[in-house]
Motif scaffolding. Structure first.
Motif, PDB file in Angstrom:
ATOM      1  N   TRP A   1       0.809  -1.220   0.000  1.00  0.00           N
ATOM      2  CA  TRP A   1       0.000   0.000   0.000  1.00  0.00           C
ATOM      3  C   TRP A   1       0.842   1.270   0.000  1.00  0.00           C
ATOM      4  O   TRP A   1       0.313   2.358  -0.223  1.00  0.00           O
ATOM      5  CB  TRP A   1      -0.954  -0.002   1.202  1.00  0.00           C
ATOM      6  N   ASN A   2       2.122   1.172   0.248  1.00  0.00           N
ATOM      7  CA  ASN A   2       3.030   2.328   0.225  1.00  0.00           C
ATOM      8  C   ASN A   2       2.528   3.473   1.109  1.00  0.00           C
ATOM      9  O   ASN A   2       2.470   4.632   0.679  1.00  0.00           O
ATOM     10  CB  ASN A   2       3.224   2.830  -1.217  1.00  0.00           C
ATOM     11  N   LEU A   3       2.176   3.154   2.334  1.00  0.00           N
ATOM     12  CA  LEU A   3       1.642   4.157   3.247  1.00  0.00           C
ATOM     13  C   LEU A   3       2.747   5.051   3.788  1.00  0.00           C
ATOM     14  O   LEU A   3       3.845   4.601   4.083  1.00  0.00           O
ATOM     15  CB  LEU A   3       0.917   3.467   4.408  1.00  0.00           C
ATOM     16  N   LYS A   4       2.424   6.335   3.915  1.00  0.00           N
ATOM     17  CA  LYS A   4       3.366   7.295   4.493  1.00  0.00           C
ATOM     18  C   LYS A   4       3.237   7.365   6.017  1.00  0.00           C
ATOM     19  O   LYS A   4       4.110   7.851   6.703  1.00  0.00           O
ATOM     20  CB  LYS A   4       3.112   8.684   3.905  1.00  0.00           C
ATOM     21  N   GLY A   5       2.122   6.896   6.539  1.00  0.00           N
ATOM     22  CA  GLY A   5       1.872   6.882   7.978  1.00  0.00           C
ATOM     23  C   GLY A   5       1.285   5.548   8.393  1.00  0.00           C
ATOM     24  O   GLY A   5       1.186   4.614   7.596  1.00  0.00           O
ATOM     25  N   GLY A   6       0.867   5.466   9.636  1.00  0.00           N
ATOM     26  CA  GLY A   6       0.305   4.225  10.146  1.00  0.00           C
ATOM     27  C   GLY A   6      -1.174   4.086   9.833  1.00  0.00           C
ATOM     28  O   GLY A   6      -1.837   5.024   9.382  1.00  0.00           O
ATOM     29  N   VAL A   7      -1.683   2.898  10.051  1.00  0.00           N
ATOM     30  CA  VAL A   7      -3.112   2.631   9.894  1.00  0.00           C
ATOM     31  C   VAL A   7      -3.530   1.621  10.949  1.00  0.00           C
ATOM     32  O   VAL A   7      -2.836   0.645  11.203  1.00  0.00           O
ATOM     33  CB  VAL A   7      -3.443   2.109   8.473  1.00  0.00           C
ATOM     34  N   LYS A   8      -4.653   1.901  11.602  1.00  0.00           N
ATOM     35  CA  LYS A   8      -5.220   0.973  12.580  1.00  0.00           C
ATOM     36  C   LYS A   8      -6.425   0.279  11.953  1.00  0.00           C
ATOM     37  O   LYS A   8      -7.245   0.927  11.303  1.00  0.00           O
ATOM     38  CB  LYS A   8      -5.647   1.720  13.846  1.00  0.00           C
ATOM     39  N   MET A   9      -6.517  -1.016  12.131  1.00  0.00           N
ATOM     40  CA  MET A   9      -7.607  -1.797  11.567  1.00  0.00           C
ATOM     41  C   MET A   9      -8.394  -2.471  12.680  1.00  0.00           C
ATOM     42  O   MET A   9      -7.807  -2.964  13.646  1.00  0.00           O
ATOM     43  CB  MET A   9      -7.066  -2.867  10.607  1.00  0.00           C
TER      44      MET A   9
ATOM     45  N   ILE B   1     -14.578  -3.847   7.981  1.00  0.00           N
ATOM     46  CA  ILE B   1     -13.368  -3.513   8.720  1.00  0.00           C
ATOM     47  C   ILE B   1     -13.210  -2.000   8.727  1.00  0.00           C
ATOM     48  O   ILE B   1     -13.402  -1.350   7.695  1.00  0.00           O
ATOM     49  CB  ILE B   1     -12.114  -4.132   8.069  1.00  0.00           C
ATOM     50  N   LEU B   2     -12.876  -1.450   9.893  1.00  0.00           N
ATOM     51  CA  LEU B   2     -12.589  -0.025   9.999  1.00  0.00           C
ATOM     52  C   LEU B   2     -11.094   0.203   9.803  1.00  0.00           C
ATOM     53  O   LEU B   2     -10.275  -0.458  10.435  1.00  0.00           O
ATOM     54  CB  LEU B   2     -13.009   0.500  11.377  1.00  0.00           C
ATOM     55  N   PHE B   3     -10.752   1.146   8.912  1.00  0.00           N
ATOM     56  CA  PHE B   3      -9.368   1.536   8.677  1.00  0.00           C
ATOM     57  C   PHE B   3      -9.207   2.997   9.098  1.00  0.00           C
ATOM     58  O   PHE B   3      -9.820   3.888   8.498  1.00  0.00           O
ATOM     59  CB  PHE B   3      -8.996   1.389   7.195  1.00  0.00           C
ATOM     60  N   LYS B   4      -8.404   3.246  10.115  1.00  0.00           N
ATOM     61  CA  LYS B   4      -8.133   4.608  10.593  1.00  0.00           C
ATOM     62  C   LYS B   4      -6.699   4.974  10.215  1.00  0.00           C
ATOM     63  O   LYS B   4      -5.752   4.442  10.781  1.00  0.00           O
ATOM     64  CB  LYS B   4      -8.339   4.707  12.102  1.00  0.00           C
ATOM     65  N   PHE B   5      -6.568   5.894   9.254  1.00  0.00           N
ATOM     66  CA  PHE B   5      -5.266   6.278   8.752  1.00  0.00           C
ATOM     67  C   PHE B   5      -4.738   7.504   9.495  1.00  0.00           C
ATOM     68  O   PHE B   5      -5.503   8.393   9.861  1.00  0.00           O
ATOM     69  CB  PHE B   5      -5.342   6.593   7.257  1.00  0.00           C
ATOM     70  N   GLU B   6      -3.433   7.549   9.679  1.00  0.00           N
ATOM     71  CA  GLU B   6      -2.812   8.730  10.281  1.00  0.00           C
ATOM     72  C   GLU B   6      -2.723   9.871   9.284  1.00  0.00           C
ATOM     73  O   GLU B   6      -2.835  11.039   9.656  1.00  0.00           O
ATOM     74  CB  GLU B   6      -1.401   8.387  10.783  1.00  0.00           C
ATOM     75  N   LYS B   7      -2.537   9.548   7.995  1.00  0.00           N
ATOM     76  CA  LYS B   7      -2.338  10.553   6.965  1.00  0.00           C
ATOM     77  C   LYS B   7      -3.539  10.609   6.019  1.00  0.00           C
ATOM     78  O   LYS B   7      -4.018   9.564   5.558  1.00  0.00           O
ATOM     79  CB  LYS B   7      -1.076  10.251   6.151  1.00  0.00           C
ATOM     80  N   GLU B   8      -3.990  11.822   5.735  1.00  0.00           N
ATOM     81  CA  GLU B   8      -5.108  11.989   4.807  1.00  0.00           C
ATOM     82  C   GLU B   8      -4.757  11.465   3.423  1.00  0.00           C
ATOM     83  O   GLU B   8      -5.597  10.871   2.739  1.00  0.00           O
ATOM     84  CB  GLU B   8      -5.503  13.456   4.730  1.00  0.00           C
TER      85      GLU B   8
END
Length: 240
Positions: free
Chosen positions: A105-113, A121-128
């Motif tokens: 996914w090449n995320l720049k920040g973290g994600v909580k699932m 599933i809820l995905f809460k991303f640190e970065k918009e």
């Protein structure tokens, strides 16, 4: 422990032996721990408010409670960059999804699932930006199976009949160049659905034959083939 055969004695009213003393009750742990000093009042908190048997009653006969709006809005802020995903847990697991997120996914920040039930599933991303990138993809594959995304919304209920949402690209062919403005294009795209973004070529005005906008629509919903565009006459306010 050695059994002596002796019977454990109880107090005069039965119950625990006298040497055990008073046992803590669960209600003891629910009481506020802040002690009021002389001349001072307890801080405002729902646990410090006196209990009243008189409550508002809704039309259905249920007790009616009004939640603190500031606390509700504070909680909403935590879901600004959240998506709802749905997959088939007969074939994939949360570990599969976490592995896919780390590797592709090449995320720049973290994600909580967090699993919500019914395959959601809820995905809460640190970065918009991470949230937007996944949302624009609309779906991804995990272990060969589809994981579909939609934007989180308040009062989302996994047991309700949720409307399936998808992202599509719409075109405005033979579009006059003076209308190639992000605000104009996103406004026009509202006729088809919820506007999300312009594609790269449209933003750069590098293709003069058509403009392209991504919109969020309900699956199965009809789309207009034509729209009527109007604007106001400068200095007069008349629509033409």
């Amino acid at each position: 422990m050695e059994e002596t055969g002796e019977e454990i004695s109880q107090g005069p009213k039965g119950g625990w032996p006298p040497d055990r003393g008073r046992q803590a009750l669960i209600t003891d742990f629910l009481k506020p721990q802040v002690r009021e000093k002389e001349g001072e009042s307890l801080p405002e908190h729902p646990m410090n408010e006196p209990f009243s048997a008189e409550q508002d009653v809704a039309e259905e006969g249920l007790p009616k409670i009004i939640v603190p709006q500031d606390a509700y809005e504070e909680r909403l802020q935590g879901f600004r960059f959240s998506l709802i995903g749905r997959g088939n847990f007969k074939f994939i697991s949360m570990d599969d999804i976490r592995k896919e997120a780390r590797e592709t996914w090449n995320l720049k920040g973290g994600v909580k699932m967090a699993p919500m039930g019914k395959g959601y599933i809820l995905f809460k991303f640190e970065k918009e930006g991470d949230m937007a990138a996944l949302w624009r993809r609309s779906l991804t594959r995990v272990a060969g199976h589809v994981l579909r995304f939609q934007r989180w919304k308040p009062d989302f209920d996994v047991h309700a009949k949720n409307i399936n949402i998808k992202l599509v690209w719409i075109r405005f062919p033979d579009f006059p160049l003076e209308y190639w403005h992000e605000k104009i294009l996103l406004t026009m795209a509202k006729a088809a659905g919820r506007p999300i973004a312009l594609d790269r070529c449209t933003r750069a005005t590098s293709m003069g034959s058509f403009a392209r906008v991504q919109v969020e629509i309900e699956m199965g919903a009809s789309r207009p083939e034509e729209i009527q565009v109007e604007r106001r006459q400068p200095g007069m306010g008349e629509i033409f």
